[in-house]
Design a protein around this motif. Structure first.
Motif, PDB file in Angstrom:
ATOM      1  N   ALA A  44      -0.252   9.622  -5.655  1.00 17.71           N
ATOM      2  CA  ALA A  44      -0.985   9.793  -4.386  1.00 17.71           C
ATOM      3  C   ALA A  44      -1.734  11.124  -4.341  1.00 17.71           C
ATOM      4  O   ALA A  44      -2.801  11.210  -3.739  1.00 17.71           O
ATOM      5  N   SER A  77      -4.473   0.982  -4.429  1.00 17.02           N
ATOM      6  CA  SER A  77      -3.769   1.996  -3.658  1.00 17.02           C
ATOM      7  C   SER A  77      -3.610   3.242  -4.532  1.00 17.02           C
ATOM      8  O   SER A  77      -3.709   3.181  -5.754  1.00 17.02           O
ATOM      9  N   ALA A  78      -3.340   4.364  -3.881  1.00 15.74           N
ATOM     10  CA  ALA A  78      -3.058   5.589  -4.639  1.00 15.74           C
ATOM     11  C   ALA A  78      -1.573   5.690  -4.967  1.00 15.74           C
ATOM     12  O   ALA A  78      -1.137   6.674  -5.564  1.00 15.74           O
ATOM     13  N   CYS A  79      -0.804   4.682  -4.600  1.00 14.08           N
ATOM     14  CA  CYS A  79       0.660   4.741  -4.707  1.00 14.08           C
ATOM     15  C   CYS A  79       1.178   3.374  -5.132  1.00 14.08           C
ATOM     16  O   CYS A  79       0.624   2.349  -4.748  1.00 14.08           O
ATOM     17  N   TRP A  93       4.469   3.000   2.832  1.00 16.04           N
ATOM     18  CA  TRP A  93       3.615   4.091   3.267  1.00 16.04           C
ATOM     19  C   TRP A  93       3.110   3.894   4.689  1.00 16.04           C
ATOM     20  O   TRP A  93       2.913   4.849   5.430  1.00 16.04           O
ATOM     21  N   LEU A 150      -2.873   4.585   2.238  1.00 21.58           N
ATOM     22  CA  LEU A 150      -3.134   4.991   0.861  1.00 21.58           C
ATOM     23  C   LEU A 150      -4.033   4.004   0.123  1.00 21.58           C
ATOM     24  O   LEU A 150      -4.189   4.082  -1.089  1.00 21.58           O
ATOM     25  N   LEU A 201      -7.685  11.524   1.121  1.00 19.39           N
ATOM     26  CA  LEU A 201      -6.344  11.591   0.538  1.00 19.39           C
ATOM     27  C   LEU A 201      -6.137  12.897  -0.232  1.00 19.39           C
ATOM     28  O   LEU A 201      -5.064  13.509  -0.172  1.00 19.39           O
ATOM     29  N   THR A 238      -3.033  15.246   0.973  1.00 18.72           N
ATOM     30  CA  THR A 238      -1.877  15.487   0.096  1.00 18.72           C
ATOM     31  C   THR A 238      -1.692  16.965  -0.219  1.00 18.72           C
ATOM     32  O   THR A 238      -0.683  17.353  -0.812  1.00 18.72           O
ATOM     33  N   SER A 253       5.255  13.730   3.323  1.00 20.61           N
ATOM     34  CA  SER A 253       4.113  13.209   4.073  1.00 20.61           C
ATOM     35  C   SER A 253       3.868  14.079   5.304  1.00 20.61           C
ATOM     36  O   SER A 253       4.755  14.814   5.747  1.00 20.61           O
TER      37      SER A 253
END
Lengths: 90, 477
Positions: free
Chosen positions: B339, B353-355, B362, B369, B389, B393, B418
């Motif tokens: 992420a 997604s980044a995850c 999430w 994400l 993002l 982050t 988070s």
């Protein structure tokens, strides 16, 4: 020819990043199989039928999609002719 | 001024290695890179970016905080190196370090602590066409950016239950890499529950395989079993043996709970004797409560730290590295999970997604994400979402005062750091801080002191709960 091609006993191979290196026959013979043929070799080695191989090749190489059955049959025939396979596509 | 010794350790050499895609650009205020932490009756001065450290007494720390180098060559070098070290900056363009493919959320096991949603997954396997489009796109991007490799990682569920997609991914990645002049690198995280022939295939075609094995049969079968309750130990050990003999790098990963934390050294030694792992990863259980499942608890962070150190010592006889996600001190990073690193994880339905966690995980933390989609022959990346993002982050209040800020990277962005998470250190922070400090002390040749902070609860607590490590806050310490 039989439906499922099989690699001839005594033929061995090594998986490389860009393809497959096949040893035999005869034992002293070495050849390199590049992609996309290398994918076919893997599928044959794991017992897939020609129909399944064709279906996977359609995903793997869109340029082959239309002619995948003929292309796979030709590859299998060449390997049979070279003594690498027994059985193969009709 | 100096009532005790000042010992300076080696400064991290060369350019800090940073994950490609690390998005630290502009994230740091330079005064926040020098830290000082209490270790028993002394202090460890740590240069977060250059990696140098020194052990000193409080009078010496006060002098350094006031701007003195105490006239000591080692300390002078350390401070100079830190002042010249750059905050790592990532590329301005979107460049994921790897392409992650969640080929399915389904799984053939029903592990006690699994929160990946395998049991409730309604999605089937990924359409192979999605994987093909994503791989072609990633290979093109890798070539354009000058990368030498095409890195593809498989996640699940259990990725190897989606064999028809895996077949396509394996060969498409190699084909695309060959066409673009790249070296393919394939990785997978797996439970290892498959037959011998398939294990041979995995060992031949994958470069790195992370295999979950939670210790001996008693622990493993209690945690990692089939839906009917039968344990998976036998099958996983068979797979681990086959992979040990293969060309793939094997990483054995064990989930650590309050029950098995005391046997980490024994587990590490057994892993090394029985298999040939490149690395052993011990990761503490995430606190989860799943109705109808065992009430498993994470290990006490002090216990984890001391047993982790014992495991490292045990595995060192085989020259096998023992790792934990929070403490890769050899490199600088601003984030430890995808992420925070321009992650590109394609989910089974084609969304990006980044995850790799399930969407609901999430969303539960109020995060979005999602960064794009794969549709047909196109990959659509929402650049605005990527920029948003990258910025969000970087905001990790929990990390700002911690000396591990540039090495730990804050752990899992979703579960640990988070936005809105408490600023206080939690158990993940405590064990990370203890392990990192012990490793730095070992590097200085201070093994006794390292042992003391791990085994003396008061000394460990003083270090782990130290309110602010920033040298700039010294006067308030």
């Amino acid at each position: 020819m039989e439906k499922e091609p099989q690699i001839v006993d005594g033929v061995t191979w090594v998986v490389e990043h860009a393809g497959i290196r096949v040893f035999g026959p005869p034992a002293t013979s070495v050849r390199f199989i590049p992609y996309p043929e290398a994918a076919v070799w893997d599928f044959v080695s794991r017992g897939y039928t020609p129909e399944v191989i064709v279906s996977k090749l359609r995903h793997l190489d869109r340029r082959l999609a239309a002619n995948a059955p003929g292309w796979v049959a030709s590859v299998l025939q060449d390997w049979s002719d070279d003594g690498l396979l027994v059985g193969g596509a009709d | 001024v100096l009532a005790g010794a000042v010992r300076a350790g080696p400064v991290r050499s060369g350019t800090p290695r940073v994950n490609m895609g690390c998005n630290c650009r502009g994230a740091a205020d330079r005064p926040g890179s020098m830290f000082v932490v209490p270790v028993a009756d002394r202090w460890l001065l740590y240069a977060g970016l250059s990696g140098g450290c020194a052990l000193m007494n409080s009078a010496a720390v006060a002098s350094v905080a006031a701007g003195s180098d105490l006239g000591l060559p080692g300390l002078l070098d350390l401070l100079a190196s830190e002042s010249q070290a750059n905050v790592p900056s990532g590329p301005s363009d979107y460049m994921p370090a790897f392409l992650g493919l969640v080929v399915t959320r389904q799984c053939n096991l029903s592990c006690e602590y699994c929160a990946f949603g395998a049991a409730s997954s309604h999605h089937g396997a990924m359409d192979p066409a999605i994987a093909v489009t994503a791989i072609e796109w990633m290979a093109d991007l890798a070539r354009q950016s000058g990368s030498k490799s095409l890195n593809v990682e498989l996640f699940g569920g259990e990725p190897f239950v989606a064999r028809s997609v895996v077949d396509i991914v394996v060969h498409k990645a190699r084909m695309a890499a060959a066409e673009q002049g790249l070296t393919p690198s394939l990785g997978a995280i797996t439970n290892g529950v498959f037959d011998k022939d398939y294990a041979q295939f995995v060992g031949e075609y994958f470069d790195v395989v992370t295999l979950s094995l939670d210790g001996n049969a008693s622990f493993h079968d209690r945690y990692r079993h089939y839906p009917g309750g039968r344990g998976s130990f036998h099958e996983v050990c068979r797979t681990a043996r086959i992979l040990s003999e293969s060309s793939a790098d094997l990483i054995l990963r064990a989930c650590v709970t309050s029950e098995n934390v005391g046997s980490l050294a024994e587990t590490a030694a057994w892993f090394c004797e029985e298999f040939r792992p490149l690395r052993i990863a011990f990761e503490p259980l995430d606190p989860v409560s799943i109705p109808g499942r065992l009430e498993l608890r994470p290990p006490d962070p002090h216990e984890f730290a001391v047993n982790y150190a014992l495991a490292q010592e045990a595995a060192s006889a085989w020259k096998v590295e023992v790792v934990y996600s929070g403490t890769p001190l050899e490199r600088v990073r601003c984030a430890s999970c995808p992420a925070g690193n321009d992650g590109m994880i394609v989910l089974p339905d084609g969304s990006i997604s980044a995850c790799y966690l399930p969407e609901h995980e999430w969303q539960r933390h109020g995060l979005d994400l999602g960064i794009g989609t794969v549709k047909g022959l196109e990959v659509d990346i929402d650049r605005a979402a990527v920029v948003r993002l990258r910025q969000s982050t970087q905001e990790r209040p929990r990390c700002e005062r911690c000396f591990c800020r540039w090495s730990c990277g804050g752990g899992c962005y979703v579960k640990h750091s988070s936005p809105g998470c408490p600023a206080d250190y939690d158990d993940y922070c405590v064990q990370t801080r203890l392990i990192a400090a012990a490793q730095l002390l070992e590097g200085l040749g201070e093994s006794d002191l390292a042992g003391r902070i791990l085994t003396n609860r008061a000394a460990g607590d003083a270090l782990a709960r130290h309110s602010s490590d920033r040298l700039q806050d010294w006067s308030r310490a």
